[in-house]
Design a protein around this motif. Structure first.
Motif, PDB file in Angstrom:
ATOM      1  N   LEU A 112       1.950  -3.293   3.244  1.00  0.00           N
ATOM      2  CA  LEU A 112       1.395  -2.662   4.360  1.00  0.00           C
ATOM      3  C   LEU A 112       2.071  -1.350   4.628  1.00  0.00           C
ATOM      4  N   GLY A 113       3.546  -1.449   4.429  1.00  0.00           N
ATOM      5  CA  GLY A 113       4.442  -0.173   4.457  1.00  0.00           C
ATOM      6  C   GLY A 113       3.970   1.048   3.821  1.00  0.00           C
ATOM      7  N   GLU A 114       3.717   0.675   2.635  1.00  0.00           N
ATOM      8  CA  GLU A 114       3.462   1.576   1.522  1.00  0.00           C
ATOM      9  C   GLU A 114       2.049   2.167   1.738  1.00  0.00           C
ATOM     10  N   LYS A 115       1.090   1.317   1.706  1.00  0.00           N
ATOM     11  CA  LYS A 115      -0.454   1.686   1.840  1.00  0.00           C
ATOM     12  C   LYS A 115      -0.893   1.992   3.121  1.00  0.00           C
ATOM     13  N   GLY A 116      -0.140   1.476   4.090  1.00  0.00           N
ATOM     14  CA  GLY A 116      -0.620   1.563   5.448  1.00  0.00           C
ATOM     15  C   GLY A 116      -1.865   0.445   5.682  1.00  0.00           C
ATOM     16  N   LEU A 117      -2.251   0.278   7.035  1.00  0.00           N
ATOM     17  CA  LEU A 117      -3.173  -0.908   7.449  1.00  0.00           C
ATOM     18  C   LEU A 117      -4.358  -0.803   6.740  1.00  0.00           C
ATOM     19  N   ILE A 118      -4.681   0.349   6.340  1.00  0.00           N
ATOM     20  CA  ILE A 118      -6.188   0.250   5.539  1.00  0.00           C
ATOM     21  C   ILE A 118      -6.020   1.083   4.144  1.00  0.00           C
ATOM     22  N   ASN A 119      -6.403   0.113   3.027  1.00  0.00           N
ATOM     23  CA  ASN A 119      -6.233   0.689   2.011  1.00  0.00           C
ATOM     24  C   ASN A 119      -7.556   0.288   1.192  1.00  0.00           C
TER      25      ASN A 119
END
Length: 197
Positions: A112-119
């Protein structure tokens, strides 16, 4: 049909009681909404908030509602404290060696930290808009997430992109709704709150 009914129900619960136009976003409008949401909810920082968690199950006669507060410090520190109806605290400060559940949780927090909430590597992403809310439906592509959830819905402020609530729908149709308030980002957090109780 079931999906349409859920979308309609969520829109009615989250918006003022007046006519709203729900529109599926595509192309540049969709890309702009996702970019705004990702920027407003960057997890490579600290985060503190209050929450109300409502669990609904066909097996229960009434919803279970709990309230509390949480703190997060990128990349691997989490404190989740329930204050009502009974008190409990979960703390993760890195991974406890040999604890598989914490290792799995930490991997998901790191993603989540790397890709964000939406991937779109891990989910089929559909974005809907009303004048006040963007709704992002995430249908898991990863097997591990798909075993837990049939869908994750993010509801954000359409002006700022800030996350207001998350609805988790499990494979049995039960739902957990998390509503966030008093959100503080980027402020230093006392490291003592991440010490195991």
């Amino acid at each position: 049909m079931k999906r349409f009914c859920l979308i309609l129900l969520l829109a009615m619960c989250c918006l003022p009681l007046r006519a709203q136009t729900v529109q599926a976003l595509e192309g540049p409008a969709r890309d702009k909404a996702i970019a705004t949401i990702l920027q407003a909810n960057d997890l490579k920082t600290t985060l503190q908030f209050r929450f109300v968690m409502t669990r609904h199950s066909a097996m229960l006669t009434e919803d279970l509602v709990s309230r509390g507060h949480a703190a997060y410090s990128y990349p691997d520190k989490v404190r989740w404290e329930v204050e009502q109806p009974w008190q409990s605290v979960f703390v993760m400060n890195g991974v406890v060696k040999g604890d598989r559940r914490q290792q799995t949780l930490l991997r998901n927090v790191e993603k989540l930290g790397e890709k964000g909430l939406i991937n779109e590597e891990d989910f089929i992403v559909t974005v809907y808009a009303t004048p006040q809310v963007w709704q992002v439906d995430l249908q898991p592509l990863r097997r591990d997430l798909g075993q837990l959830f049939s869908r994750i819905t993010l509801l954000t402020d359409s002006r700022t992109g800030e996350l207001r609530s998350v609805v988790l729908v499990d494979q049995g149709g039960d739902t957990t709704r998390l509503e966030f308030s008093a959100v503080v980002r980027g402020k230093a957090i006392d490291p003592q709150i991440f010490v195991q109780p």
